[in-house]
Every structure is written in structure tokens, then in C-alpha cells.
Design an enzyme around this catalytic site. Structure first.
Site, PDB file in Angstrom:
ATOM      1  N   SER A 145      15.812 -27.490  -8.030  1.00  0.00           N
ATOM      2  CA  SER A 145      14.169 -28.052  -7.827  1.00  0.00           C
ATOM      3  C   SER A 145      13.945 -28.772  -8.434  1.00  0.00           C
ATOM      4  O   SER A 145      14.681 -28.279 -10.014  1.00  0.00           O
ATOM      5  CB  SER A 145      13.701 -26.894  -7.651  1.00  0.00           C
ATOM      6  OG  SER A 145      12.120 -27.355  -7.970  1.00  0.00           O
ATOM      7  N   TYR A 158       8.372 -19.615 -10.271  1.00  0.00           N
ATOM      8  CA  TYR A 158       9.623 -20.585  -9.314  1.00  0.00           C
ATOM      9  C   TYR A 158      10.204 -21.267 -10.605  1.00  0.00           C
ATOM     10  O   TYR A 158      11.327 -21.531 -10.420  1.00  0.00           O
ATOM     11  CB  TYR A 158       8.091 -21.269  -8.327  1.00  0.00           C
ATOM     12  CG  TYR A 158       9.486 -22.277  -7.157  1.00  0.00           C
ATOM     13  CD1 TYR A 158       9.514 -22.156  -6.067  1.00  0.00           C
ATOM     14  CD2 TYR A 158       8.976 -23.476  -7.600  1.00  0.00           C
ATOM     15  CE1 TYR A 158      10.257 -22.609  -5.355  1.00  0.00           C
ATOM     16  CE2 TYR A 158      10.177 -24.798  -6.887  1.00  0.00           C
ATOM     17  CZ  TYR A 158      10.947 -24.040  -5.921  1.00  0.00           C
ATOM     18  OH  TYR A 158      11.254 -25.140  -4.730  1.00  0.00           O
TER      19      TYR A 158
HETATM   20  P1  NAP Z   1      11.206 -23.630   3.674  1.00  0.00           P
HETATM   21  O1  NAP Z   1      10.467 -24.036   5.277  1.00  0.00           O
HETATM   22  O2  NAP Z   1      10.025 -22.765   3.906  1.00  0.00           O
HETATM   23  O3  NAP Z   1      12.296 -23.000   4.045  1.00  0.00           O
HETATM   24  C1  NAP Z   1      12.865 -21.536   3.012  1.00  0.00           C
HETATM   25  C2  NAP Z   1      13.682 -20.704   3.584  1.00  0.00           C
HETATM   26  O4  NAP Z   1      14.009 -19.193   3.419  1.00  0.00           O
HETATM   27  C3  NAP Z   1      12.900 -20.533   5.355  1.00  0.00           C
HETATM   28  O5  NAP Z   1      14.599 -20.701   5.922  1.00  0.00           O
HETATM   29  C4  NAP Z   1      12.758 -18.743   4.875  1.00  0.00           C
HETATM   30  O6  NAP Z   1      12.829 -18.404   6.134  1.00  0.00           O
HETATM   31  C5  NAP Z   1      14.096 -18.526   4.208  1.00  0.00           C
HETATM   32  N1  NAP Z   1      13.356 -17.552   3.057  1.00  0.00           N
HETATM   33  C6  NAP Z   1      12.881 -17.416   2.036  1.00  0.00           C
HETATM   34  N2  NAP Z   1      12.397 -15.794   2.047  1.00  0.00           N
HETATM   35  C7  NAP Z   1      13.650 -15.284   2.546  1.00  0.00           C
HETATM   36  C8  NAP Z   1      13.847 -13.791   2.671  1.00  0.00           C
HETATM   37  N3  NAP Z   1      13.276 -13.209   1.788  1.00  0.00           N
HETATM   38  N4  NAP Z   1      14.659 -13.488   3.496  1.00  0.00           N
HETATM   39  C9  NAP Z   1      15.432 -14.578   3.940  1.00  0.00           C
HETATM   40  N5  NAP Z   1      15.715 -15.461   4.225  1.00  0.00           N
HETATM   41  C10 NAP Z   1      14.107 -15.922   3.547  1.00  0.00           C
HETATM   42  O7  NAP Z   1      11.172 -24.799   2.393  1.00  0.00           O
HETATM   43  P2  NAP Z   1      12.501 -25.350   1.857  1.00  0.00           P
HETATM   44  O8  NAP Z   1      12.063 -26.785   1.419  1.00  0.00           O
HETATM   45  O9  NAP Z   1      12.930 -25.780   3.201  1.00  0.00           O
HETATM   46  O10 NAP Z   1      13.101 -24.367   1.028  1.00  0.00           O
HETATM   47  C11 NAP Z   1      14.554 -24.746   1.005  1.00  0.00           C
HETATM   48  C12 NAP Z   1      14.936 -24.582  -0.476  1.00  0.00           C
HETATM   49  O11 NAP Z   1      14.834 -25.966  -1.394  1.00  0.00           O
HETATM   50  C13 NAP Z   1      14.444 -23.578  -1.498  1.00  0.00           C
HETATM   51  O12 NAP Z   1      15.292 -22.296  -1.781  1.00  0.00           O
HETATM   52  C14 NAP Z   1      13.349 -24.117  -1.913  1.00  0.00           C
HETATM   53  O13 NAP Z   1      12.570 -23.602  -3.119  1.00  0.00           O
HETATM   54  C15 NAP Z   1      13.883 -25.382  -2.142  1.00  0.00           C
HETATM   55  N6  NAP Z   1      13.401 -26.321  -3.098  1.00  0.00           N
HETATM   56  C16 NAP Z   1      11.871 -26.677  -1.809  1.00  0.00           C
HETATM   57  C17 NAP Z   1      11.781 -28.498  -2.076  1.00  0.00           C
HETATM   58  C18 NAP Z   1      10.694 -29.054  -1.100  1.00  0.00           C
HETATM   59  O14 NAP Z   1      10.352 -30.036  -1.103  1.00  0.00           O
HETATM   60  N7  NAP Z   1      10.761 -28.829   0.353  1.00  0.00           N
HETATM   61  C19 NAP Z   1      11.964 -29.212  -3.267  1.00  0.00           C
HETATM   62  C20 NAP Z   1      13.075 -28.441  -4.224  1.00  0.00           C
HETATM   63  C21 NAP Z   1      13.995 -27.240  -3.773  1.00  0.00           C
HETATM   64  P3  NAP Z   1      11.556 -18.121   7.128  1.00  0.00           P
HETATM   65  O15 NAP Z   1      11.860 -19.051   7.660  1.00  0.00           O
HETATM   66  O16 NAP Z   1      11.552 -17.061   7.586  1.00  0.00           O
HETATM   67  O17 NAP Z   1      10.396 -17.734   5.616  1.00  0.00           O
END
Ligand code: NAP
Length: 253
Positions: A145, A158
Site C-alpha cells: 500500500s 492497516y
Molecule cells: P476490497 O474490494 O475490499 O477487496 C478485499 C478483498 O479481501 C475481498 O475479496 C475480501 O473479501 C477479501 N478479504 C477480506 N478479509 C478477508 C478474510 N478474512 N478472508 C478472506 N478474504 C478476505 O478492496 P481492494 O482494494 O480490492 O483490496 C485488495 C488489496 O489491496 C487489500 O490488501 C488492500 O489493502 C490493498 N490495497 C487497496 C488499495 C485501494 O486503494 N483500494 C490501496 C492499497 C492497497 P470480501 O469481499 O468477502 O470482503
């Protein structure tokens, strides 16, 4: 031909958080590059399988809650049962909890650290054991991140987890490079997914963030697919322990 080294045909990838957001974008990218994909989802599988198989790809959904390490070995075993091997692990699943540090609870600390850091380590360990058993290396990609580099506000667990991910990526890269296992990370910038819904719904924060992104737009899941394919491929065989920002220039500013 140089483009052949990006081809993932015959490779098997495990991607956590496959049902939505960046994880779904990564699944689609890896599948388009030729990999068979085992996607780990927590609640509902989403339409990732439909999207991949419609394009002629192969997909296995695995239901698992990654807040604990209990399902770690089952994820590897189910993948091997279906596809025979594992070559790529993408540790993408992650959660965020927002609250002033002064009021932050132990649960919001533990849930985030367990999901974003502890399970990532033990799933990486299980995958690396399998890579070593197979004897021909492997690729691990962790999703870091901007808060691997910066402090942020109101997200203490986080920031701790994602700063930890960058360090863990370096450490595992150092230990496993000799086994032809490449461990790297992608640090997405501000991406339009569920993770940032609260920020995008706050007009002031949303405008502040957009105003600081040189590319002048929020990222989308497709933006991380190409970098993931690169790091999963033999084109990245000599890339070890690096965290690649995919951020529209946020960190360069
Ligand atoms: P997201 O749409 O909220 O996706 C998160 C994913 O993780 C979802 O598939 C969620 O499943 C899964 N997850 C969360 N808790 C879990 C658990 N206990 N067991 C199994 N699966 C779990 O957000 P995203 O942005 O795509 O996030 C993906 C990654 O990118 C994360 O590590 C996040 O921190 C990172 N990230 C995102 C951003 C951003 O700006 N969006 C920036 C930097 C890093 P559910 O749908 O069932 O909750």
C-alpha cells in the site's frame, strides 16, 4: 521472443480476495496470460469464475476466512487436487479499519494484523514448501500500500500491517531467492474499490486525494493486472524483494 517470458501457460496461481476489486483484476490478468487460477473468497464467490471461463480459462473457487491461519494448508491442498501444482501466490486479501488511534480497539488491531500480515506469512510459508517440493521455484506477490511508505491517518493497524508487508517481502525474498522463489510486492495507490469507499464518499478527502494524484484519476483493478503478470512471470526472475508502486505517480509527487 521476449513476450514469451510473460506467458503463464501451464502455471497455477492462487489469488486471495478473488471475488472483487484488485484481486479480481489480478485473477483476470493472470488467467489471460495463461495461468489456471485458484481464487480464495470469504463469503460470496462473485463473478470471477464466470469471467475467466467465458474467456476459455480454468478457475477453482476456494471458500476460506483468512482472519485465521486455519485454512492455509487446505487452500494449497485443494489447489493441488484440482490443478496438480502451485507456481504463483498472490496475497491480495486485506481489510482496513478506520478510527482515531486514541480510540482504536484491540479487535480492530488484531483482525487487521491477522488478515493482512499473519495469514500472509503462513500462506507464503505453505506455498514456499510446495514450491520447494516441486523443485522449480515459484513467485509470491504481496499487495502492499502507499501506507507501506507513508503514515496515513486513522488507520493504525492497516499502516502497521502494510509497512510490515514491505519488510516481510524483503525478508522472504532474501531467504528464498536461492530456491528460485521470487517474493515481491505491488503497492497500489488510491484505487476505486470497496477498500476506499469511505474516502470516496467523503467529498473533502476525495478531492484532496484526487488533487494529489499526478495521473489525475483513481486507479482501477485493471491497473494492477499487468504488473502482477510481470512479477508472476519469468520476465521477473531476477527481481527479488522489491515493492512496485502502481499509484499514478502518488509517491513521485
Ligand atoms: P476490497 O474490494 O475490499 O477487496 C478485499 C478483498 O479481501 C475481498 O475479496 C475480501 O473479501 C477479501 N478479504 C477480506 N478479509 C478477508 C478474510 N478474512 N478472508 C478472506 N478474504 C478476505 O478492496 P481492494 O482494494 O480490492 O483490496 C485488495 C488489496 O489491496 C487489500 O490488501 C488492500 O489493502 C490493498 N490495497 C487497496 C488499495 C485501494 O486503494 N483500494 C490501496 C492499497 C492497497 P470480501 O469481499 O468477502 O470482503
Amino acid at each position: 521472443m521476449i513476450l514469451d517470458s510473460f506467458n503463464l501457460s501451464g502455471k497455477v496461481a492462487i489469488v486471495t480476495g478473488s471475488n472483487t476489486g484488485l484481486g479480481q483484476g489480478i485473477c483476470l490478468g493472470l488467467a489471460e496470460a495463461g495461468a489456471k487460477v485458484a481464487g480464495v473468497y470469504r463469503n460470496t464467490p462473485g463473478d470471477t469464475e464466470k469471467m475467466i471461463t467465458a474467456d476459455g480459462g480454468e478457475y477453482l473457487g476456494i471458500k476460506a476466512d483468512l482472519v485465521s491461519i486455519e485454512p492455509v494448508q487446505r487452500i494449497i491442498d485443494e489447489t493441488i487436487k484440482k490443478f496438480g501444482r502451485v507456481d504463483i501466490l498472490v496475497n491480495n486479501a486485506g481489510i482496513i479499519r478506520r478510527e482515531d488511534s486514541i480510540n482504536f480497539t484491540e479487535k480492530d488491531w488484531d483482525d487487521v494484523l491477522n488478515t493482512n500480515l499473519k495469514t500472509v506469512f503462513f500462506l507464503s510459508q505453505a506455498a514456499a514448501k510446495q514450491f520447494m517440493k516441486q523443485g522449480d521455484g515459484g513467485k509470491i506477490i504481496n499487495i502492499a500500500s502507499m501506507l507501506s511508505f507513508q503514515g496515513g491517518i486513522r488507520v493504525p493497524s492497516y499502516t502497521s500491517s502494510k509497512s510490515g508487508i514491505m519488510g516481510l517481502t524483503r525478508l522472504l525474498a532474501c531467504e528464498w531467492a536461492k530456491d528460485n522463489i521470487n517474493v515481491n510486492a505491488i503497492a497500489p495507490g488510491y484505487m476505486d474499490t470497496n477498500n476506499t469507499e469511505a474516502l470516496r464518499n467523503d467529498p473533502k478527502r476525495s478531492a484532496e486525494i484526487l488533487g494529489r494524484i499526478p495521473a489525475d484519476r483513481w486507479g482501477i483493478p485493471e491497473d494492477v493486472a499487468g504488473p502482477a503478470v510481470f512479477l508472476a512471470s519469468s520476465a521477473a526472475d531476477y527481481v527479488n524483494g522489491y515493492t512496485l508502486a502502481v499509484d499514478g505517480g502518488w509517491l513521485a509527487r
